[in-house]
Enzyme design. Structure first.
Site, PDB file in Angstrom:
ATOM      1  N   GLU A 226     -12.203  -0.103  54.805  1.00 48.79           N
ATOM      2  CA  GLU A 226     -10.791   0.263  54.673  1.00 48.79           C
ATOM      3  C   GLU A 226      -9.932  -0.831  55.301  1.00 48.79           C
ATOM      4  OE1 GLU A 226      -9.638   4.257  55.874  1.00 48.79           O
ATOM      5  OE2 GLU A 226      -7.549   3.680  56.071  1.00 48.79           O
ATOM      6  N   ARG A 304      -6.258  11.967  63.911  1.00 50.35           N
ATOM      7  CA  ARG A 304      -7.005  12.954  63.123  1.00 50.35           C
ATOM      8  C   ARG A 304      -7.950  13.765  64.012  1.00 50.35           C
ATOM      9  NH1 ARG A 304      -7.800  14.513  57.705  1.00 50.35           N
ATOM     10  NH2 ARG A 304      -6.617  12.883  56.671  1.00 50.35           N
ATOM     11  N   GLU A 706     -14.987  13.357  52.197  1.00 53.94           N
ATOM     12  CA  GLU A 706     -15.334  13.403  53.616  1.00 53.94           C
ATOM     13  C   GLU A 706     -15.732  14.769  54.167  1.00 53.94           C
ATOM     14  OE1 GLU A 706     -11.452  11.474  54.244  1.00 53.94           O
ATOM     15  OE2 GLU A 706     -12.436  10.473  55.917  1.00 53.94           O
TER      16      GLU A 706
END
Ligand code: MTE
Ligand code: HPA
Ligand code: MOS
Length: 751
Positions: A226, A304, A706
């Site tokens: 990423e 997160r 995920e």
């Protein structure tokens, strides 16, 4: 629909970076990296390397025309170390040679002297020295401080989880080709083509439009590409610019393992308070995230962790705080789950701890506290369309939980040297980039004169099947056969300013943009048919490659329709744009509605531990998963299987070890073990929850990339229960991964 890549994959014809034919004159780049974790560079001697036949140039930070800066969120990471070294494996020089072999040989001829500085590898130690990537953040709901006095039971402890190596089959790499007028074409194995384009422009000191990034597919990314694919693409582009020749950088596996970041290890404190009837009244946690030597994506990952700190439970009083701690490890980065798993593991540990002390099954606590519609998450979002209870109920009934539990109990009574353990693992995972502005995407669609269709989106195929899903979206809107549609490579010149393919949101974001583009074209085609066939617009329908008049098939097929539209000078191209509605978040008050929706599920894990050897097998993993209305069950089941096994690997056998000096010891496939076909669950069942799906999911098919990784967390607790069944003196510990060595020590631990 079958994955459009299956034929190419099976025949070995699919194109990855190393399959791109090299142009004549192509050079190869290899990074010379640091052999200590912290220090000041005193001297580098590369005179011998420079003289080696076939070495073209040794590039240093001084050769960089723009900024020596590749930080994605904060500008805190140099491409090539200039003065200070921050981690073992940090690139210092870039060797450009006629072959990779020569470059490797040259690397051995370089010597460096460094004034070494103290090395920190531990997150808590970094926190103690106030070495933080950014200020801590806290999410709060209710008032836990005032609630402890009302709790019947309070338990406190520590839970640690280790890092995880991505081990994508294709290592990091890129190929840069100089084009005319100082432009560059960059083939990159990246999840984030725009990030590569933006950072390359910054390092070269040229505008983004001079750089075209093209991605065919990745041999896996798992988050590791990423942000961290950028480094190698920038290096290739830098070499190509300075030498005006094509330059390829393709990492050796051991270089990749040593130089790139991994999943963040976390060490966390928890405190949980329960009422007499097992309601969780209060929960506090402090997370120490081991960020490594630069921010990379750590701030977003830390966020997160906070979003998922209460997993699938409603807790009325919560205070959770996270510190992103700066250490001398390679900068840790995105990894499937993106900090979510690290948060969820801790509350599961707290529940296991409480259950152990209260001598009950953790599932009694889990079940009593499952999230319901109307509950508030600690970050302010109100839960709706909650499916956790349904998946839990289905898992219990479809897999006959009580019978399973009985079988485990009987087995354990009858066997001395083998013990079984069972656990339940509920998951709730928020879908959307937590950073609201990242949630938009574009798609470009061309219908060619002959009726064939070309589709470009910002989605990167990394094995998750997003390209197949994009073909399905276009085929369903146009109502044409999938073989009419070609999915183009992901290219920044065709689709610009893309978010990375990440957050499990790729199919939703790009699929919705594609749907919008296709619908706009269909509207034009219907107008064309209406005009030429003299049918009212509302009566025209395109179905199965034919034009229909009020459900009656006309003579006009798709080909005729397109031909006519073209001759009518109708535009047969369209650019679609989609931005997720509803979502917002206010960091000042840490409240908002960050997620479009949540994905839910429940897994039952059964394991057998060999109590002589400490080895274990996963007997069964039985999952009820909320796919919404799955648009491709083969692909989606594959995602659940792969993610769950990856989660089990993280929790059980994958052990990253750095020594005190910051050197990676588990630096190859001989010392770092991932699950193989022999260690996957013997039985792996996946049941689809019956549901209507969600409007914000593409074709109501929920994101799947995920969430299922977190089913793997159940393996830790199942093994722990088996160890408890063997050794009454076992002292409860939460220190993942639960390797066979740790199991063995737990089995024979004395009071
Ligand atoms: N599946 C395969 N085969 N390979 C991968 O690299 N990456 C995972 C997941 N599934 C990955 C994968 C991660 S980390 C994410 S965020 C999603 O796929 C990204 O793709 P999606 O948004 O299309 O689900
Ligand atoms: N998930 C994955 N990748 C991301 C996110 C996220 O929420 N935010 C930024 N990059
Ligand atoms: Mo996935 S960790 O969001 O690339």
């Amino acid at each position: 629909m079958k994955n459009i890549d299956s034929r190419g994959h099976v025949r070995g014809e699919s194109i990855y970076l190393d399959d791109i034919p090299e142009l004549r004159g192509t050079l190869h780049g290899v990074a010379f990296d640091s052999t200590c974790a912290h220090g000041i560079i005193k001297n580098i001697d590369y005179s011998k390397a420079e003289k080696l036949a076939g070495v073209i140039k040794i590039i240093t930070s001084k050769d960089i025309p723009g900024q020596n800066q590749i930080g994605g969120i904060f500008p805190d990471e140099e491409l090539l170390a200039e003065n200070e070294i921050h981690f073992w494996g940090q690139p210092i020089l870039l060797i450009i040679a006629e072959s990779q072999k020569i470059a490797f040989k040259a690397r051995k001829l370089i010597s460096i002297t460094v004034d070494e500085l103290p090395v920190i590898v531990d997150a808590r130690e970094a926190k103690a020295q106030n070495k933080l990537v950014m200020p801590p953040r806290t999410f709060k709901l209710g008032e836990p401080k005032n609630k402890w006095k009302d709790c019947e039971f309070i338990f406190e402890g520590i839970a640690n989880s280790n890092g995880q190596e991505h081990l994508y089959i294709e290592t990091q790499g890129a190929y840069a080709v100089p084009m005319e007028n100082d432009s560059i074409r960059l083939y990159s194995s990246t999840q984030g083509p725009t990030a590569v384009q933006r950072i390359t422009a910054q390092v070269l000191g040229i505008p983004m439009h001079k750089i075209e990034v093209d991605v065919t597919r990745l041999g896996g990314g798992f988050g590791g590409k990423e942000d961290q694919a950028t480094t190698w693409a920038v290096m290739a582009a830098l070499g190509a610019t300075l030498l005006n020749r094509p330059v390829k950088v393709s990492l050796h596996r051991m270089d990749d393992m040593r130089m790139t970041g991994k999943r963040h290890p976390y060490s966390s404190d928890y405190k949980i308070g329960l009422s007499k009837d097992l309601k969780i009244l209060a929960y506090e946690a402090t997370f120490y995230q081991n960020a490594g030597a630069a921010a990379d994506l750590s701030p977003a990952i830390m966020e997160r962790t906070l979003f998922h700190a209460t997993n699938s439970y409603f807790v009325p009083n919560v205070e959770v705080t996270a510190y992103s701690c700066k250490t001398n490890l390679p900068p840790n980065t995105a990894f499937r789950g993106f900090g979510g798993p690290q948060g969820m593991y801790v509350i599961e540990a707290a529940i296991a701890h409480a259950a152990h002390e209260l001598k009950i099954s953790p599932r009694e606590i889990q079940e009593k506290n499952l999230l319901q519609n109307g509950n508030e998450f600690p970050y302010g979002q109100i839960a709706d369309q909650v499916e956790i209870g349904n998946t839990w109920k289905d898992a219990k009934s479809k897999f006959e939980l009580e019978k399973l539990e009985k079988e485990v109990a009987i087995f354990n009574k009858e066997n001395k040297h083998f013990k079984k353990g069972i656990s339940l693992m509920p998951i709730s995972f928020g879908i959307s980039f937590t950073k609201t502005v990242m949630n938009h995407a574009r798609a470009l669609v061309h219908i060619y004169q002959d009726g064939s269709i070309g589709v470009s989106t910002g989605a990167v195929e990394m094995g998750q099947g997003v390209n197949t899903k994009m073909v399905q979206v276009a085929a369903s809107v146009f109502s044409v056969n999938a073989n009419k549609i070609k999915l183009e490579t992901t290219n920044t010149t065709r689709v610009a300013n893309t978010s990375p393919s990440a957050a499990s949101a790729t199919a939703d974001l790009n699929g919705k943009a594609l749907e919008i583009a296709c619908n706009a074209l269909v509207k034009r085609l219907i107008e064309t048919a209406s005009k030429h066939l003299g049918i009212a617009i509302s009566d025209v329908k395109i179905q199965d490659e034919f034009v229909y008049n009020k459900n009656i098939k006309t003579e006009w097929d798709w080909k005729k329709l397109i031909e006519t539209a073209f001759l009518d000078r109708v535009c047969l191209s369209e650019n679609g744009h989609y931005a997720t509605p509803i979502i917002h978040y206010n960091k000042e008050i840490e409240k908002g509605h960050p997620f479009a929706y949540h994905v839910y599920g429940t897994a039952i894990t059964v394991v057998t531990v060999d109590c002589i050897r400490g080895r274990y097998e996963i007997d069964a993993l039985k999952i009820v998963h909320d796919f919404g209305k799955s648009m491709n069950t083969i692909i989606d089941r594959g995602q659940v299987e792969g993610a769950a096994v990856q989660g089990i690997g993280w929790m059980t056998m994958e052990e990253i070890i750095y020594n005190a000096k910051g050197k990676l010891i588990s630096n190859a496939l001989s010392t770092y073990k991932i699950p193989d076909i022999y260690s996957v669950p013997k039985e792996l069942l996946i049941e689809q929850l019956e549901t209507q799906g969600h409007e914000l999911a593409i074709l109501k098919s929920k994101a799947v990339g995920e969430p299922p990784l977190m089913y793997g967390i159940g393996a830790y607790f199942a093994i722990q229960n088996a160890v408890k069944a063997f050794n009454p003196n076992y002292k409860l510990k939460f220190d993942a991964p639960f390797t066979p060595e740790k199991v063995l020590m737990g089995l024979y631990e004395k009071e």
